[in-house]
Design a protein around this motif. Structure first.
Motif, PDB file in Angstrom:
ATOM      1  N   GLY A  47       0.283   3.648 -87.853  1.00  0.00           N
ATOM      2  CA  GLY A  47      -0.435   2.579 -87.170  1.00  0.00           C
ATOM      3  C   GLY A  47       0.274   2.124 -85.915  1.00  0.00           C
ATOM      4  O   GLY A  47      -0.350   1.962 -84.861  1.00  0.00           O
ATOM      5  N   GLU A 348      -5.201  -3.697 -93.455  1.00  0.00           N
ATOM      6  CA  GLU A 348      -5.729  -3.429 -92.114  1.00  0.00           C
ATOM      7  C   GLU A 348      -6.981  -4.256 -91.855  1.00  0.00           C
ATOM      8  O   GLU A 348      -7.147  -4.826 -90.769  1.00  0.00           O
ATOM      9  N   GLU A 368      -2.634   2.673 -90.818  1.00  0.00           N
ATOM     10  CA  GLU A 368      -3.504   3.824 -90.591  1.00  0.00           C
ATOM     11  C   GLU A 368      -3.094   4.952 -91.528  1.00  0.00           C
ATOM     12  O   GLU A 368      -2.386   5.881 -91.137  1.00  0.00           O
TER      13      GLU A 368
END
Length: 408
Positions: A47, A348, A368
């Motif tokens: 991420g 997230e 991510e």
């Protein structure tokens, strides 16, 4: 097959085997914790890397042609840019002028990095400027009394600038007089503000049209960068090498990776350290599996002897304990993957972990997770679990049925 049936029966709790059952549960938790921690840690690393990379490339070029030694600018850039645009994988080649100054607003002033860009119709536009927070790029194209400027949202907030209002650009050595250089002052109108999500850009950058930037800094029709945008950012080294053949010895082509080498190297090193350190959790889990199976071999020596006396082969006995380790690893891995990916999804979506953008350049920790990471993490966890079964499985085949049953 009976090896798997026996392995499952051995893993079930009984009163006199509470210790083994507890250690088995700890082994499952250990495998799950290691898998979950690796999934989450790599998701955070991915991420950060992807977010910073996306934000940086939203305002900067994939490949930049620059002067090796700052001087009078890039000569004949109008002829060079179309040639560079013909290189494979290059979507566009646009001129840019980078200068620095001081912008003064209603509240206070601040240093600003000015980037002059081509705003003519059909010219490529950076992703950061496609969707402005306020205003529009039309303010840069307008030919009114005052040139337009697009400021970073943080910079505009700090100096009190408002879209549609005036600010003053101070250029320290803007005019050369018989008594030496002195500052020059340029009145500008705020055409809009942008927000890239990258604090350094939002707090320090401003965009002018190329013509207005050249006029403000008292320059001729020169630029100090030609910026190439690619259809595949990972082709940047090949494109830079091809550009070097066209631009001559006074210029150099640098890629986005070279320009941000320190940041990307730090993230790569962080990923490696994360895998190594959190991977130690898997070793602890493997040790628990080893202890569980060794204790089970000692506990079940009579059962093993009976199975061998009934005709069970050594390889079948080995399989029983290999399957036990595999079951522990599989259950722990499945639980770890479910919890790890679940935590990443909700963290997230709801931005659980806030950050100070002035320190980290982004407002929250991005998660991510990638499917490929889950595959190799699961494979590694299963491999470690199976390796832990080798010694106990081999020890089980060394039990002599006659000696084990002599006093039964």
């Amino acid at each position: 097959m009976f090896e798997l049936f026996i392995a499952r029966r051995y893993l079930r709790a009984k009163r006199k085997q509470v210790v083994i059952s507890v250690i088995t549960l700890i082994s499952v938790i250990g495998v799950a914790a290691g898998v979950m921690a690796l999934v989450i840690a790599l998701a955070i690393n991915n991420g950060f890397r992807d977010t910073l990379q996306r934000n940086l490339l939203g305002a900067t070029a994939h490949v930049s042609v620059l002067e090796k030694e700052p001087g009078t600018g890039i000569e004949h850039w109008e002829l060079m840019a179309p040639k560079l645009a013909q290189i494979p994988h290059v979507k566009s080649a646009a001129p840019a002028l980078y200068e620095s100054g001081y912008v003064s607003g209603p509240v206070q002033g601040a240093g600003v990095a000015i980037k002059g860009i081509d705003v003519r119709p059909g010219a490529p536009v950076a992703d950061t400027l496609r969707h402005l927070k306020t205003g529009s790029l039309d303010g840069l194209r307008a030919t009114g009394d005052l040139p337009g400027i697009v400021l970073g949202s943080r910079l505009a907030e700090n100096i009190g600038a408002v879209t549609g209002k005036q600010v003053q650009l101070v250029i320290p050595n803007g005019q050369l007089t018989p008594f030496g250089p002195r500052p020059s002052y340029v009145r500008l109108r705020v055409a809009g503000t942008f927000e890239s999500g990258f604090y350094d850009l939002d707090a320090n950058w401003g965009f002018l049209s190329l013509a207005d930037a050249q006029k403000a800094f008292d320059l001729a029709d020169v630029v100090n960068s030609i910026e190439l945008m690619l259809d595949d950012i990972y082709q940047a080294p090949q494109v830079a090498a091809a550009a070097e053949k066209l631009i001559g010895p006074k210029l150099a082509a640098t890629t986005w990776g070279e320009q941000n080498k320190q940041l990307l190297s730090a993230l790569t090193m962080e990923r490696t350290v994360t895998v190594v350190t959190i991977g130690l959790i898997q070793l602890v889990a493997a040790l628990n599996i080893l202890i569980t199976l060794v204790m089970m071999v000692m506990e079940k020596h009579r059962d093993i002897a009976i199975l061998m006396s009934m005709g069970a082969k050594a390889r079948q006995i080995r399989k029983v304990f290999v399957y036990e380790g595999a079951l522990i690893g599989a259950v722990g891995t499945a639980i770890g993957l479910v919890i790890g990916y679940g935590v990443c999804y909700f963290a997230e979506r709801y931005q659980w972990m806030k950050l100070d953008p002035q320190v980290y350049s982004i407002p929250y920790v991005p998660f991510e997770p990638r499917a490929f990471d889950g595959i190799w993490i699961a494979a590694a966890a299963m491999a470690v679990s199976l390796i832990a079964t080798l010694y106990p499985a081999r020890s089980a085949t060394r039990i002599a049925p006659v000696e084990s049953l002599r006093y039964e």
